[in-house]
Design an enzyme around this catalytic site. Structure first.
Site, PDB file in Angstrom:
ATOM      1  N   ARG A  94      11.721  -1.921  11.112  1.00 43.33           N
ATOM      2  CA  ARG A  94      10.558  -1.425  11.406  1.00 43.33           C
ATOM      3  C   ARG A  94      10.143  -2.159  12.751  1.00 43.33           C
ATOM      4  O   ARG A  94      10.397  -3.480  12.580  1.00 43.33           O
ATOM      5  CB  ARG A  94       9.328  -1.425  10.373  1.00 43.33           C
ATOM      6  CG  ARG A  94       8.639  -0.035  10.137  1.00 43.33           C
ATOM      7  CD  ARG A  94       7.698  -0.056   9.178  1.00 43.33           C
ATOM      8  NE  ARG A  94       6.394  -0.742   9.905  1.00 43.33           N
ATOM      9  CZ  ARG A  94       5.274  -0.489   9.264  1.00 43.33           C
ATOM     10  NH1 ARG A  94       5.174   0.211   7.869  1.00 43.33           N
ATOM     11  NH2 ARG A  94       3.971  -0.863   9.581  1.00 43.33           N
ATOM     12  N   ARG A 117      -0.577  -8.658  13.321  1.00 41.84           N
ATOM     13  CA  ARG A 117      -1.176  -7.483  12.233  1.00 41.84           C
ATOM     14  C   ARG A 117      -1.974  -8.272  11.382  1.00 41.84           C
ATOM     15  O   ARG A 117      -3.091  -7.624  11.111  1.00 41.84           O
ATOM     16  CB  ARG A 117      -0.174  -6.649  11.870  1.00 41.84           C
ATOM     17  CG  ARG A 117       0.599  -5.877  12.843  1.00 41.84           C
ATOM     18  CD  ARG A 117       2.084  -5.167  12.385  1.00 41.84           C
ATOM     19  NE  ARG A 117       1.887  -4.641  11.303  1.00 41.84           N
ATOM     20  CZ  ARG A 117       2.856  -4.482  10.480  1.00 41.84           C
ATOM     21  NH1 ARG A 117       3.972  -4.933  10.576  1.00 41.84           N
ATOM     22  NH2 ARG A 117       2.923  -3.714   9.238  1.00 41.84           N
ATOM     23  N   ARG A 167      11.344  -6.760   4.507  1.00 43.68           N
ATOM     24  CA  ARG A 167      11.008  -5.082   4.974  1.00 43.68           C
ATOM     25  C   ARG A 167      11.792  -5.196   6.257  1.00 43.68           C
ATOM     26  O   ARG A 167      12.565  -4.310   6.807  1.00 43.68           O
ATOM     27  CB  ARG A 167       9.766  -4.820   4.779  1.00 43.68           C
ATOM     28  CG  ARG A 167       9.805  -3.275   5.445  1.00 43.68           C
ATOM     29  CD  ARG A 167       8.341  -2.618   4.902  1.00 43.68           C
ATOM     30  NE  ARG A 167       7.280  -3.174   5.886  1.00 43.68           N
ATOM     31  CZ  ARG A 167       5.971  -2.784   5.945  1.00 43.68           C
ATOM     32  NH1 ARG A 167       5.639  -2.267   5.015  1.00 43.68           N
ATOM     33  NH2 ARG A 167       5.102  -3.143   6.969  1.00 43.68           N
ATOM     34  N   ARG A 188      -9.882   1.732   8.957  1.00 42.78           N
ATOM     35  CA  ARG A 188      -9.183   0.371   9.413  1.00 42.78           C
ATOM     36  C   ARG A 188     -10.327  -0.260  10.062  1.00 42.78           C
ATOM     37  O   ARG A 188     -10.053  -1.595  10.480  1.00 42.78           O
ATOM     38  CB  ARG A 188      -8.001   0.336  10.136  1.00 42.78           C
ATOM     39  CG  ARG A 188      -6.755  -0.209   9.455  1.00 42.78           C
ATOM     40  CD  ARG A 188      -5.623   0.193  10.503  1.00 42.78           C
ATOM     41  NE  ARG A 188      -4.635  -0.481  10.740  1.00 42.78           N
ATOM     42  CZ  ARG A 188      -3.484  -0.086   9.776  1.00 42.78           C
ATOM     43  NH1 ARG A 188      -3.381   0.771   8.952  1.00 42.78           N
ATOM     44  NH2 ARG A 188      -2.441  -0.836   9.717  1.00 42.78           N
ATOM     45  N   LYS A 214       0.863  -1.155   0.101  1.00 42.15           N
ATOM     46  CA  LYS A 214      -0.040   0.054   0.119  1.00 42.15           C
ATOM     47  C   LYS A 214       0.796   1.204  -0.052  1.00 42.15           C
ATOM     48  O   LYS A 214       0.650   2.069  -0.719  1.00 42.15           O
ATOM     49  CB  LYS A 214      -0.747  -0.044   1.242  1.00 42.15           C
ATOM     50  CG  LYS A 214      -1.985  -1.095   1.216  1.00 42.15           C
ATOM     51  CD  LYS A 214      -3.008  -1.034   2.461  1.00 42.15           C
ATOM     52  CE  LYS A 214      -2.371  -0.724   3.835  1.00 42.15           C
ATOM     53  NZ  LYS A 214      -1.759  -1.976   4.281  1.00 42.15           N
TER      54      LYS A 214
HETATM   55  P1  AMP Z   1       0.650   0.713   8.633  1.00 44.49           P
HETATM   56  O1  AMP Z   1       1.784   1.582   8.383  1.00 44.49           O
HETATM   57  O2  AMP Z   1      -0.569   1.303   8.103  1.00 44.49           O
HETATM   58  O3  AMP Z   1       0.927  -0.811   8.670  1.00 44.49           O
HETATM   59  O4  AMP Z   1       0.298   1.026  10.198  1.00 44.49           O
HETATM   60  C1  AMP Z   1       1.231   0.774  11.175  1.00 44.49           C
HETATM   61  C2  AMP Z   1       0.474   0.658  12.617  1.00 44.49           C
HETATM   62  O5  AMP Z   1       0.191   1.909  12.864  1.00 44.49           O
HETATM   63  C3  AMP Z   1      -0.551  -0.139  12.628  1.00 44.49           C
HETATM   64  O6  AMP Z   1      -0.094  -1.303  13.087  1.00 44.49           O
HETATM   65  C4  AMP Z   1      -1.226   0.440  13.978  1.00 44.49           C
HETATM   66  O7  AMP Z   1      -0.846   0.164  15.215  1.00 44.49           O
HETATM   67  C5  AMP Z   1      -1.322   1.710  13.608  1.00 44.49           C
HETATM   68  N1  AMP Z   1      -2.095   2.296  12.649  1.00 44.49           N
HETATM   69  C6  AMP Z   1      -2.092   2.956  11.501  1.00 44.49           C
HETATM   70  N2  AMP Z   1      -3.133   3.197  10.924  1.00 44.49           N
HETATM   71  C7  AMP Z   1      -4.193   2.934  11.846  1.00 44.49           C
HETATM   72  C8  AMP Z   1      -5.521   3.206  11.975  1.00 44.49           C
HETATM   73  N3  AMP Z   1      -6.391   3.720  10.730  1.00 44.49           N
HETATM   74  N4  AMP Z   1      -6.302   2.985  13.135  1.00 44.49           N
HETATM   75  C9  AMP Z   1      -5.641   2.259  14.196  1.00 44.49           C
HETATM   76  N5  AMP Z   1      -4.250   2.013  14.018  1.00 44.49           N
HETATM   77  C10 AMP Z   1      -3.542   2.292  13.182  1.00 44.49           C
END
Ligand code: AMP
Length: 199
Positions: free
Chosen positions: A134, A145, A128, A89, A14
Site C-alpha cells: 500500500r 497517519r 502489511r 474520522r 479495522k
Molecule cells: P484507511 O484505509 O481507513 O486507513 O484510509 C486510507 C486513507 O484514505 C487515509 O489515510 C485518508 O487519506 C483517506 N481516508 C479514508 N477515510 C477517510 C475519511 N473518513 N476522511 C478523510 N480521509 C479519509
C-alpha cells in the site's frame, strides 16, 4: 437494523474485522479508505483529488468524504443497517453523519473502539507494507497517519462515549479471538448475529 462504527488507529485491524462482522451480521461494510483506493486505482476524478492526501497520510478533505458517504449510505443495501470503517474520522464528519442519520430518524447503535498500542500497530503496518505494497504504508507516512489519528480522530471516542454508545475492545490477539470479543461486546448491547433471534 444494526448501525455500527469501527474506530481505532491505522493498523488496529479495522478492515479485517469489518469484513468478518459484515458477513456475520449480514450488513455492508463501508470503508471510505477502500472507496478512495478504488477511485485512485480506476483513475476517477475523485481518485485524482484524493490521491495526494492519501499518499501523504493526511485526511482527504471533509467536503469530498462527506459527499461520498452520503451517496453510499443512500444505497438500498444500507436499509438493513451498515458497518462504517474509517468514517467518521473528524468532528466535522461526525456532525455530517449525525445530520444524515437524524434525517432518516436514526443514529449509530454501537461504536466499537479497537484498542491497540501504537508500537504494535506500527509493526503490523510494516508487515502489511511488505505484503500488500500500500502506497501509504511507508514508515514516515505511517507515523504521520498515527499523528493524524491522534489529533483528529481520537477525540471522537469521547464524543461517542458521552452518548453511551461506545464499547472498547482489545484489538491485540488472533483475528478470530478479536472477532469473538467484538461479537460478545455487541451481544451485551443487544446486537445478535444474523440468524439468531434476539430476546
Ligand atoms: P484507511 O484505509 O481507513 O486507513 O484510509 C486510507 C486513507 O484514505 C487515509 O489515510 C485518508 O487519506 C483517506 N481516508 C479514508 N477515510 C477517510 C475519511 N473518513 N476522511 C478523510 N480521509 C479519509
Amino acid at each position: 437494523m444494526t448501525r455500527l462504527l469501527l474506530i481505532g488507529p491505522p493498523g488496529a485491524g479495522k478492515g479485517t474485522q469489518a469484513a468478518r462482522l459484515a458477513e456475520n451480521y449480514s450488513i455492508p461494510a463501508i470503508s471510505t479508505g477502500d472507496i478512495f483506493r478504488f477511485n485512485v486505482k480506476n483513475e476517477t476524478e475523485l481518485g485524482s483529488k484524493a490521491k495526494a492526501y492519501m499518499d501523504a497520510g493526511d485526511n482527504v478533505p471533509d467536503s469530498l468524504t462527506n459527499a461520498l458517504i452520503r451517496d453510499r449510505l443512500a444505497e438500498s443495501d444500507c436499509d438493513a443497517g451498515f458497518l462504517l470503517d474509517g468514517y467518521p474520522r473528524t468532528t466535522d464528519q461526525v456532525r455530517e453523519l449525525d445530520e444524515f442519520l437524524a434525517g432518516h430518524g436514526t443514529a449509530l447503535d454501537v461504536v466499537v473502539e479497537l484498542v491497540a498500542d501504537p508500537d504494535v500497530v506500527v509493526e503490523r503496518l510494516r508487515k502489511r507494507a511488505s505484503e500488500q505494497g500500500r502506497s501509504d504504508d511507508g514508515e514516515s507516512v505511517v507515523r504521520h497517519r498515527l499523528e493524524v489519528y491522534r489529533d483528529q480522530t481520537e477525540p471522537l471516542i469521547d464524543v461517542y462515549d458521552g452518548r453511551g454508545v461506545l464499547v472498547k475492545v482489545d484489538a491485540i490477539g488472533e483475528i478470530d479471538v478479536v472477532t469473538e470479543r467484538i461479537t460478545a461486546a455487541l451481544a451485551v448491547r443487544g446486537i445478535e448475529l444474523a440468524g439468531h433471534a434476539s430476546h
